[in-house]
Design an enzyme around this catalytic site. Structure first.
Site, PDB file in Angstrom:
ATOM      1  N   HIS A  73      56.049  19.842  34.422  1.00 53.19           N
ATOM      2  CA  HIS A  73      56.678  19.452  35.701  1.00 53.19           C
ATOM      3  C   HIS A  73      55.841  18.383  36.415  1.00 53.19           C
ATOM      4  O   HIS A  73      55.850  18.288  37.638  1.00 53.19           O
ATOM      5  CB  HIS A  73      56.844  20.644  36.668  1.00 53.19           C
ATOM      6  CG  HIS A  73      57.450  21.872  36.069  1.00 53.19           C
ATOM      7  ND1 HIS A  73      58.503  21.829  35.214  1.00 53.19           N
ATOM      8  CD2 HIS A  73      57.142  23.191  36.221  1.00 53.19           C
ATOM      9  CE1 HIS A  73      58.825  23.064  34.848  1.00 53.19           C
ATOM     10  NE2 HIS A  73      58.014  23.913  35.429  1.00 53.19           N
ATOM     11  N   ASP A 111      63.426  22.174  30.932  1.00 53.33           N
ATOM     12  CA  ASP A 111      63.428  23.221  31.968  1.00 53.33           C
ATOM     13  C   ASP A 111      64.865  23.721  32.163  1.00 53.33           C
ATOM     14  O   ASP A 111      65.228  24.224  33.227  1.00 53.33           O
ATOM     15  CB  ASP A 111      62.853  22.696  33.298  1.00 53.33           C
ATOM     16  CG  ASP A 111      62.440  23.829  34.241  1.00 53.33           C
ATOM     17  OD1 ASP A 111      62.410  24.997  33.805  1.00 53.33           O
ATOM     18  OD2 ASP A 111      62.159  23.542  35.421  1.00 53.33           O
TER      19      ASP A 111
END
Ligand code: ZN
Length: 385
Positions: free
Chosen positions: A224, A281
């Site tokens: 991320h 994700d």
């Protein structure tokens, strides 16, 4: 039995030129200029003129049992469908838990990975969840990695996030020790996959851990890292000093950097592309302007790669590496996966060159998408055909 992919532009992901690829059973048997089929019986010839051929994508961060749950039980995300992964051009996934280890567990994750494998996908999982002590099957991370075939590491362990357990460096060291030892004992990647939130410290806890231990840097995969601009630039420095960095598809350039923006900057800043990966994700919760949170689409990974190549005109070889070869190396599946090479698995994408859309998908030499049509769906999806 045999499939002959004729005259496609082959990106291995290294550009090989126009080649024929002969797939025998579940493996790539031969890659050559012109492969004759005279002596072969039961061979399907697939015309790949005006097509790009590349390895199937590997997604090392997919919430296959559903993530979310941050807004109460109603916000728990359902399990993912096989065809949602397939139509994103993904042929290998690593499933993981995430924030919720109370109403979900690693046992369920393992069961879902086995189900997806039966449906046709290559699957692995990480044991663990956001917090430390972390969720496991056997009670120990080291035992899960060593003894359970599908467990290749631990994650996503959260740092710099209000939902994390704010682990100290010593706590992270202990997890790393278990992952490292379990990986060595079972000859697996043994990596620590780290969720980095929007918290104040960013990558600092990981940098301190690496500086204050003898663990090899390559066993850590923070992710991320394109979620905010400070973290992104911190991650570029980390990659320049030899660390792995993973970007998440679907991020917006309003708060952080979208994947096409992030990859463009990576290439401009001369960050070694070998250190960079991108994951989806998918099926996790992502912030949304209107409703607060929404479900991350696994297809966004392919879309971000498509935009990077088609609209941004970024180097095709380099962009493809971030979702194929680099990921396979990270999770120790290379050269079995992540590359088109003689002897590698027959996990192959055939892409229409004109609009970079998926034409066909082969997993283990079997066709699952043929000429844009899904020909094999998941166990409970057949009624939708
Ligand atoms: Zn995460």
């Amino acid at each position: 039995m045999f499939k002959l992919l004729k005259r496609g532009e082959c990106y291995a992901p290294k550009f090989l030129g126009k080649k024929d690829i002969l797939v025998a059973f579940n493996k790539i048997y031969k890659i050559d200029e012109n492969i004759a089929t005279d002596n072969l019986i039961d061979v399907e010839i697939i015309d790949c003129t005006d097509k790009i051929i590349c390895p199937g994508f590997i997604d090392q961060h997919l919430h296959i049992t559903g993530g979310g749950g941050e807004e109460g039980f109603v916000s728990r995300i359902p399990e993912i469908k096989f065809s949602d992964i397939l139509t994103a051009g993904i042929t290998t996934v690593v499933g993981l838990l995430g924030f919720d280890s109370i109403t979900r567990n690693v046992e369920g994750l393992l069961a879902k990975a086995r189900a997806l494998e039966t449906e046709g996908l290559n699957t692995y999982i990480y044991t663990g969840s956001y917090g430390i002590p972390t969720a496991t099957i056997t009670g120990k991370v080291i035992k899960d990695i060593t003894l359970i075939d599908k467990v290749i590491g631990v994650g996503e362990i959260a740092i710099s996030d209000h939902r994390s357990s704010h682990p100290t460096i010593d706590m992270l060291k202990e997890i790393a020790c278990e992952a490292r030892t379990g990986g060595l004992l079972s000859n697996k990647a043994g990596i620590v996959h780290i969720h980095v939130g929007d918290g104040k410290k960013g990558l600092k806890p990981l940098i301190e851990l690496v500086e204050d231990s003898d663990y090899p840097m390559e066993m850590f995969v923070p992710t991320h890292l394109n979620r905010n601009k400070n973290l992104f630039y911190q991650s570029l420095q980390f990659a320049k000093s030899g660390g792995n960095i993973d970007f998440t598809s679907g991020e917006s350039s309003e708060t952080g950097y979208s994947v096409p923006d992030a990859l463009e900057l990576v290439l401009k800043e001369k960050v070694p592309i070998e250190r960079v990966t991108v994951s989806s994700d998918g099926n996790g919760s992502i912030p949304s302007k209107g409703t607060g949170i929404e479900v991350g689409k696994v297809y966004q990974l392919f879309e971000d790669i498509r935009v990077s190549i088609l609209e941004r005109k970024l180097d095709l070889e380099k962009v493809l590496k971030t979702v194929t070869e680099n990921v396979a190396k990270r999770i120790k599946l290379y050269p079995q996966k992540g590359v088109l090479a003689e002897g590698s698995d027959g996990d192959i994408l055939i892409i229409n060159k004109e609009d970079f859309s998926i034409n066909s998908v082969l997993i283990g030499g079997k066709k699952f998408i043929d000429n844009g049509k899904v020909v094999k769906r998941g166990f409970y999806e057949n009624c939708q055909l």
